[in-house]
Design a protein around this motif. Sequence first.
Motif, PDB file in Angstrom:
ATOM      1  N   GLY A  11       9.601   6.448   6.884  1.00  0.00           N
ATOM      2  CA  GLY A  11       9.418   7.290   7.923  1.00  0.00           C
ATOM      3  C   GLY A  11       8.875   8.385   7.714  1.00  0.00           C
ATOM      4  O   GLY A  11       9.006   9.515   8.592  1.00  0.00           O
ATOM      5  N   ILE A  12       8.017   8.677   6.791  1.00  0.00           N
ATOM      6  CA  ILE A  12       7.193   9.762   6.635  1.00  0.00           C
ATOM      7  C   ILE A  12       5.765   9.618   6.848  1.00  0.00           C
ATOM      8  O   ILE A  12       5.222   8.504   6.682  1.00  0.00           O
ATOM      9  CB  ILE A  12       7.583  10.727   5.528  1.00  0.00           C
ATOM     10  CG1 ILE A  12       7.324   9.649   4.363  1.00  0.00           C
ATOM     11  CG2 ILE A  12       9.328  10.912   5.319  1.00  0.00           C
ATOM     12  CD1 ILE A  12       7.461  10.278   2.919  1.00  0.00           C
ATOM     13  N   SER A  13       5.141  10.690   6.812  1.00  0.00           N
ATOM     14  CA  SER A  13       3.476  10.452   6.761  1.00  0.00           C
ATOM     15  C   SER A  13       3.062  10.224   5.226  1.00  0.00           C
ATOM     16  O   SER A  13       3.682  10.539   4.368  1.00  0.00           O
ATOM     17  CB  SER A  13       2.942  11.803   7.294  1.00  0.00           C
ATOM     18  OG  SER A  13       2.933  12.903   6.501  1.00  0.00           O
ATOM     19  N   ARG A  14       1.863   9.647   5.201  1.00  0.00           N
ATOM     20  CA  ARG A  14       1.371   9.674   3.917  1.00  0.00           C
ATOM     21  C   ARG A  14       1.018  10.910   3.111  1.00  0.00           C
ATOM     22  O   ARG A  14       1.590  10.904   1.994  1.00  0.00           O
ATOM     23  CB  ARG A  14      -0.181   8.899   4.023  1.00  0.00           C
ATOM     24  CG  ARG A  14      -0.747   8.440   2.661  1.00  0.00           C
ATOM     25  CD  ARG A  14      -1.925   7.243   2.812  1.00  0.00           C
ATOM     26  NE  ARG A  14      -2.667   7.277   1.458  1.00  0.00           N
ATOM     27  CZ  ARG A  14      -3.340   6.182   1.417  1.00  0.00           C
ATOM     28  NH1 ARG A  14      -3.564   5.239   2.254  1.00  0.00           N
ATOM     29  NH2 ARG A  14      -3.926   6.177   0.065  1.00  0.00           N
ATOM     30  N   PRO A  15       0.692  11.933   3.798  1.00  0.00           N
ATOM     31  CA  PRO A  15       0.286  13.133   2.972  1.00  0.00           C
ATOM     32  C   PRO A  15       1.802  13.646   2.425  1.00  0.00           C
ATOM     33  O   PRO A  15       1.796  14.346   1.321  1.00  0.00           O
ATOM     34  CB  PRO A  15      -0.169  14.123   3.848  1.00  0.00           C
ATOM     35  CG  PRO A  15      -0.828  12.966   5.016  1.00  0.00           C
ATOM     36  CD  PRO A  15      -0.241  11.852   5.149  1.00  0.00           C
ATOM     37  N   ALA A  16       3.000  13.376   3.295  1.00  0.00           N
ATOM     38  CA  ALA A  16       4.262  13.826   2.962  1.00  0.00           C
ATOM     39  C   ALA A  16       4.713  13.327   1.781  1.00  0.00           C
ATOM     40  O   ALA A  16       5.263  13.698   1.074  1.00  0.00           O
ATOM     41  CB  ALA A  16       5.289  13.784   4.038  1.00  0.00           C
ATOM     42  N   LEU A  17       4.258  11.983   1.775  1.00  0.00           N
ATOM     43  CA  LEU A  17       4.619  11.029   0.326  1.00  0.00           C
ATOM     44  C   LEU A  17       3.918  11.606  -0.994  1.00  0.00           C
ATOM     45  O   LEU A  17       4.663  11.477  -1.999  1.00  0.00           O
ATOM     46  CB  LEU A  17       4.226   9.716   0.704  1.00  0.00           C
ATOM     47  CG  LEU A  17       4.790   8.645  -0.380  1.00  0.00           C
ATOM     48  CD1 LEU A  17       6.200   8.668  -0.748  1.00  0.00           C
ATOM     49  CD2 LEU A  17       4.184   7.186  -0.104  1.00  0.00           C
ATOM     50  N   SER A  42       0.666  -1.131   0.008  1.00  0.00           N
ATOM     51  CA  SER A  42      -0.108  -0.012  -0.178  1.00  0.00           C
ATOM     52  C   SER A  42       0.912   1.250   0.118  1.00  0.00           C
ATOM     53  O   SER A  42       1.978   1.179   0.117  1.00  0.00           O
ATOM     54  CB  SER A  42      -0.959   0.026   1.296  1.00  0.00           C
ATOM     55  OG  SER A  42       0.015   0.239   2.411  1.00  0.00           O
ATOM     56  N   PHE A  43       0.294   2.312  -0.277  1.00  0.00           N
ATOM     57  CA  PHE A  43       0.913   3.715  -0.294  1.00  0.00           C
ATOM     58  C   PHE A  43       1.439   3.872   1.043  1.00  0.00           C
ATOM     59  O   PHE A  43       2.374   4.568   1.273  1.00  0.00           O
ATOM     60  CB  PHE A  43       0.063   4.776  -0.730  1.00  0.00           C
ATOM     61  CG  PHE A  43       0.541   5.720  -1.437  1.00  0.00           C
ATOM     62  CD1 PHE A  43       1.506   5.586  -2.697  1.00  0.00           C
ATOM     63  CD2 PHE A  43       0.446   7.211  -1.071  1.00  0.00           C
ATOM     64  CE1 PHE A  43       2.071   6.656  -3.375  1.00  0.00           C
ATOM     65  CE2 PHE A  43       0.977   8.259  -1.684  1.00  0.00           C
ATOM     66  CZ  PHE A  43       1.952   7.800  -2.924  1.00  0.00           C
ATOM     67  N   GLN A  44       0.471   3.454   2.352  1.00  0.00           N
ATOM     68  CA  GLN A  44       0.962   3.673   3.685  1.00  0.00           C
ATOM     69  C   GLN A  44       2.287   2.916   3.875  1.00  0.00           C
ATOM     70  O   GLN A  44       3.029   3.285   4.829  1.00  0.00           O
ATOM     71  CB  GLN A  44      -0.121   3.232   4.374  1.00  0.00           C
ATOM     72  CG  GLN A  44       0.109   3.622   5.859  1.00  0.00           C
ATOM     73  CD  GLN A  44       0.332   5.290   6.130  1.00  0.00           C
ATOM     74  OE1 GLN A  44      -0.777   5.922   5.947  1.00  0.00           O
ATOM     75  NE2 GLN A  44       1.399   5.469   6.684  1.00  0.00           N
ATOM     76  N   ASP A  45       2.465   1.718   3.378  1.00  0.00           N
ATOM     77  CA  ASP A  45       3.549   0.850   3.535  1.00  0.00           C
ATOM     78  C   ASP A  45       4.914   1.485   3.279  1.00  0.00           C
ATOM     79  O   ASP A  45       5.698   1.523   3.956  1.00  0.00           O
ATOM     80  CB  ASP A  45       3.437  -0.456   2.947  1.00  0.00           C
ATOM     81  CG  ASP A  45       2.383  -1.523   3.220  1.00  0.00           C
ATOM     82  OD1 ASP A  45       1.988  -1.221   4.408  1.00  0.00           O
ATOM     83  OD2 ASP A  45       1.905  -2.407   2.719  1.00  0.00           O
ATOM     84  N   ILE A  46       4.687   2.316   2.009  1.00  0.00           N
ATOM     85  CA  ILE A  46       6.085   2.897   1.562  1.00  0.00           C
ATOM     86  C   ILE A  46       6.262   3.970   2.320  1.00  0.00           C
ATOM     87  O   ILE A  46       7.315   4.299   2.624  1.00  0.00           O
ATOM     88  CB  ILE A  46       5.697   3.300   0.121  1.00  0.00           C
ATOM     89  CG1 ILE A  46       5.455   2.158  -0.886  1.00  0.00           C
ATOM     90  CG2 ILE A  46       6.661   4.285  -0.336  1.00  0.00           C
ATOM     91  CD1 ILE A  46       5.003   2.511  -2.164  1.00  0.00           C
ATOM     92  N   ALA A  47       5.137   4.908   2.839  1.00  0.00           N
ATOM     93  CA  ALA A  47       5.363   6.026   3.645  1.00  0.00           C
ATOM     94  C   ALA A  47       6.106   5.454   5.049  1.00  0.00           C
ATOM     95  O   ALA A  47       6.827   5.882   5.515  1.00  0.00           O
ATOM     96  CB  ALA A  47       3.976   6.770   3.994  1.00  0.00           C
ATOM     97  N   ASP A  48       5.514   4.229   5.534  1.00  0.00           N
ATOM     98  CA  ASP A  48       6.247   3.822   6.752  1.00  0.00           C
ATOM     99  C   ASP A  48       7.497   3.447   6.622  1.00  0.00           C
ATOM    100  O   ASP A  48       8.276   3.673   7.736  1.00  0.00           O
ATOM    101  CB  ASP A  48       5.258   2.779   7.376  1.00  0.00           C
ATOM    102  CG  ASP A  48       3.833   2.953   7.648  1.00  0.00           C
ATOM    103  OD1 ASP A  48       3.664   4.219   7.889  1.00  0.00           O
ATOM    104  OD2 ASP A  48       2.863   2.053   7.671  1.00  0.00           O
ATOM    105  N   ALA A  49       7.761   2.752   5.452  1.00  0.00           N
ATOM    106  CA  ALA A  49       9.208   2.446   5.301  1.00  0.00           C
ATOM    107  C   ALA A  49      10.142   3.582   5.201  1.00  0.00           C
ATOM    108  O   ALA A  49      11.398   3.566   5.761  1.00  0.00           O
ATOM    109  CB  ALA A  49       9.072   1.721   3.994  1.00  0.00           C
TER     110      ALA A  49
END
Length: 235
Positions: free
Chosen positions: A41-47, A32-39
């Motif tokens: 270390g940033i928020s989903r909106p920042a991604l 998911s998009f959230q998985d990438i953001a978590d990896a």
Amino acid sequence: MARQQNRRRLVSNELLEHAARLFATQGYANTSFQDIADAMGISRPALYHYVSNKEEILAALVRDVLERVVEILEEARAREDLSADARVAEALRRIVINNARNTTRFRLLDRSEPDLPAEIADLHRQARRRVLELLTGMIEDATHAGRFRPLPARTVALGMLGMANWVAWWYRPGRDEDAESIADALVELAMSGVRRDDDRQVAPGPWAALALVKEDLAHLEKTLSAVLDTRPDQQ
């Protein structure tokens, strides 16, 4: 401005690395998009500041892997300071090094091929066709120049690419030799199978090749004569 551009480039490269690793281990569909953001270390909106969706990331990875190989081939083909066979060797060496240094991205692309969205799959096919077209043309040039044996150019190109691409699956940084040494060994192996021996190289054009054929026929004639002269039934 330059500092901002450098930072964006670094973050984008980090994004591709994390995404490639996740896509390769979890699968594109299961990441998911959230998985990438978590990896990262940033928020989903920042991604979203860097990419709009997963498809954009996957398209960037396809371009990064295959367009780099196209670039290597085009640069090698333009090397007027190298002979036709040396251009092939230079291109193959650089492709092996590139694959050894980008194993995660290459494996991801190979594994994800059946699941690529239509637009990205088309981009992938076009790039692969261009890679094969360029290398086949360079091999044909080396054959016409009398540097390679007259083997099917497309078959030779596919064999070389298969050898170079397989590196991404078995190469282990830190355990195997460095990428440059691996490339040197594989290029030597590949080129020894297609290059003419030094005493068998001919100048470009049909007449030089015809002269070589005549020389071989003359040698065959002398050899046969010597054998026939020593046969018991000829004494």
